[in-house]
Scaffold this motif. Structure first.
Motif, PDB file in Angstrom:
ATOM      1  N   ASN A  91       0.835  -1.206   0.000  1.00 42.21           N
ATOM      2  CA  ASN A  91       0.000   0.000   0.000  1.00 42.21           C
ATOM      3  C   ASN A  91       0.870   1.256   0.000  1.00 42.21           C
ATOM      4  OD1 ASN A  91      -2.323  -1.513   0.007  1.00 42.21           O
ATOM      5  ND2 ASN A  91      -2.644  -1.331   2.212  1.00 42.21           N
ATOM      6  N   PHE A  92       1.939   1.229   0.781  1.00 41.18           N
ATOM      7  CA  PHE A  92       2.875   2.355   0.813  1.00 41.18           C
ATOM      8  C   PHE A  92       3.528   2.556  -0.553  1.00 41.18           C
ATOM      9  CE2 PHE A  92       7.364   3.559   1.275  1.00 41.18           C
ATOM     10  CZ  PHE A  92       7.207   4.847   1.723  1.00 41.18           C
ATOM     11  N   MET A  93       3.958   1.462  -1.189  1.00 43.39           N
ATOM     12  CA  MET A  93       4.602   1.575  -2.498  1.00 43.39           C
ATOM     13  C   MET A  93       3.622   2.084  -3.549  1.00 43.39           C
ATOM     14  SD  MET A  93       6.929  -1.873  -2.518  1.00 43.39           S
ATOM     15  CE  MET A  93       7.375  -1.688  -4.219  1.00 43.39           C
ATOM     16  N   GLY A  94       2.386   1.612  -3.508  1.00 38.86           N
ATOM     17  CA  GLY A  94       1.389   2.095  -4.455  1.00 38.86           C
ATOM     18  C   GLY A  94       1.119   3.572  -4.287  1.00 38.86           C
ATOM     19  N   THR A  95       1.049   4.021  -3.034  1.00 42.99           N
ATOM     20  CA  THR A  95       0.853   5.446  -2.775  1.00 42.99           C
ATOM     21  C   THR A  95       2.036   6.258  -3.286  1.00 42.99           C
ATOM     22  OG1 THR A  95      -0.429   4.886  -0.808  1.00 42.99           O
ATOM     23  CG2 THR A  95       0.391   7.134  -0.967  1.00 42.99           C
ATOM     24  N   ALA A  96       3.246   5.756  -3.086  1.00 41.57           N
ATOM     25  CA  ALA A  96       4.430   6.472  -3.560  1.00 41.57           C
ATOM     26  C   ALA A  96       4.431   6.580  -5.080  1.00 41.57           C
ATOM     27  CB  ALA A  96       5.695   5.766  -3.067  1.00 41.57           C
ATOM     28  N   PHE A  97       4.051   5.515  -5.777  1.00 31.64           N
ATOM     29  CA  PHE A  97       4.038   5.560  -7.239  1.00 31.64           C
ATOM     30  C   PHE A  97       2.918   6.461  -7.755  1.00 31.64           C
ATOM     31  CE2 PHE A  97       6.252   1.294  -7.054  1.00 31.64           C
ATOM     32  CZ  PHE A  97       7.481   1.839  -7.377  1.00 31.64           C
ATOM     33  N   LEU A  98       1.775   6.493  -7.086  1.00 30.06           N
ATOM     34  CA  LEU A  98       0.711   7.400  -7.509  1.00 30.06           C
ATOM     35  C   LEU A  98       1.095   8.856  -7.262  1.00 30.06           C
ATOM     36  CD1 LEU A  98      -2.535   5.507  -6.475  1.00 30.06           C
ATOM     37  CD2 LEU A  98      -1.680   5.949  -8.765  1.00 30.06           C
ATOM     38  N   LEU A  99       1.825   9.108  -6.172  1.00 31.39           N
ATOM     39  CA  LEU A  99       2.284  10.473  -5.928  1.00 31.39           C
ATOM     40  C   LEU A  99       3.295  10.917  -6.980  1.00 31.39           C
ATOM     41  CD1 LEU A  99       2.557  10.627  -2.037  1.00 31.39           C
ATOM     42  CD2 LEU A  99       0.890  11.736  -3.511  1.00 31.39           C
ATOM     43  N   ALA A 100       4.025   9.973  -7.570  1.00 28.65           N
ATOM     44  CA  ALA A 100       4.937  10.331  -8.663  1.00 28.65           C
ATOM     45  C   ALA A 100       4.148  10.821  -9.873  1.00 28.65           C
ATOM     46  CB  ALA A 100       5.804   9.138  -9.027  1.00 28.65           C
ATOM     47  N   LEU A 101       3.008  10.200 -10.138  1.00 23.98           N
ATOM     48  CA  LEU A 101       2.153  10.684 -11.238  1.00 23.98           C
ATOM     49  C   LEU A 101       1.614  12.077 -10.939  1.00 23.98           C
ATOM     50  CD1 LEU A 101       0.128   7.465 -12.094  1.00 23.98           C
ATOM     51  CD2 LEU A 101       1.942   8.533 -13.430  1.00 23.98           C
ATOM     52  N   LEU A 102       1.235  12.307  -9.689  1.00 22.69           N
ATOM     53  CA  LEU A 102       0.769  13.636  -9.296  1.00 22.69           C
ATOM     54  C   LEU A 102       1.883  14.665  -9.458  1.00 22.69           C
ATOM     55  CD1 LEU A 102      -1.399  15.474  -7.995  1.00 22.69           C
ATOM     56  CD2 LEU A 102      -0.402  14.848  -5.786  1.00 22.69           C
ATOM     57  N   GLY A 103       3.102  14.296  -9.078  1.00 17.58           N
ATOM     58  CA  GLY A 103       4.240  15.201  -9.255  1.00 17.58           C
ATOM     59  C   GLY A 103       4.503  15.509 -10.711  1.00 17.58           C
TER      60      GLY A 103
END
Length: 111
Positions: free
Chosen positions: A75-87
């Motif tokens: 879940n943490f890794m998925g959140t980190a990768f989605l935040l990369a898309l937001l960035g």
């Protein structure tokens, strides 16, 4: 027959570290791209190593079950990768790429 001198072209709007125009023959290209690629590979290796260590930490010290600790880490890794898309969206739409990179580096450093 005259020999033509090689034309020196510059990147329009870009300067080097001496504030001189960036030359196409000397700046950028495959050498710069290879540095970025190696840095990205090393960053991903470190991220995955930390994720596997986090599973062990949650299991041994936080006394979670192996499945629950692995689920929390994914879940943490998925959140980190989605935040990369937001960035990426923010860097294209609102800010410069450099500012978003600095902000995300500070956030990652604080984690």
């Amino acid at each position: 027959m005259e020999l033509e001198a090689p034309q020196v072209t510059t990147w329009q709007g870009y300067v080097d570290w001496n504030n001189k125009p960036a030359l196409r023959a000397r700046h950028g290209g495959m050498l710069a791209a290879s540095f970025v690629l190696v840095a990205e590979i090393l960053e991903n290796l470190a991220f995955l190593a930390n994720a596997s260590n986090l599973v062990l930490y949650l299991k041994q010290y936080m006394h979670m079950s192996p499945s629950k600790s692995a689920n929390n880490v994914t879940n943490f890794m998925g959140t980190a990768f989605l935040l990369a898309l937001l960035g990426g969206f923010l860097s294209d739409a609102l800010f410069t790429t450099y500012r978003v990179y600095l902000i995300s580096a500070v956030i990652e450093f604080l984690e």
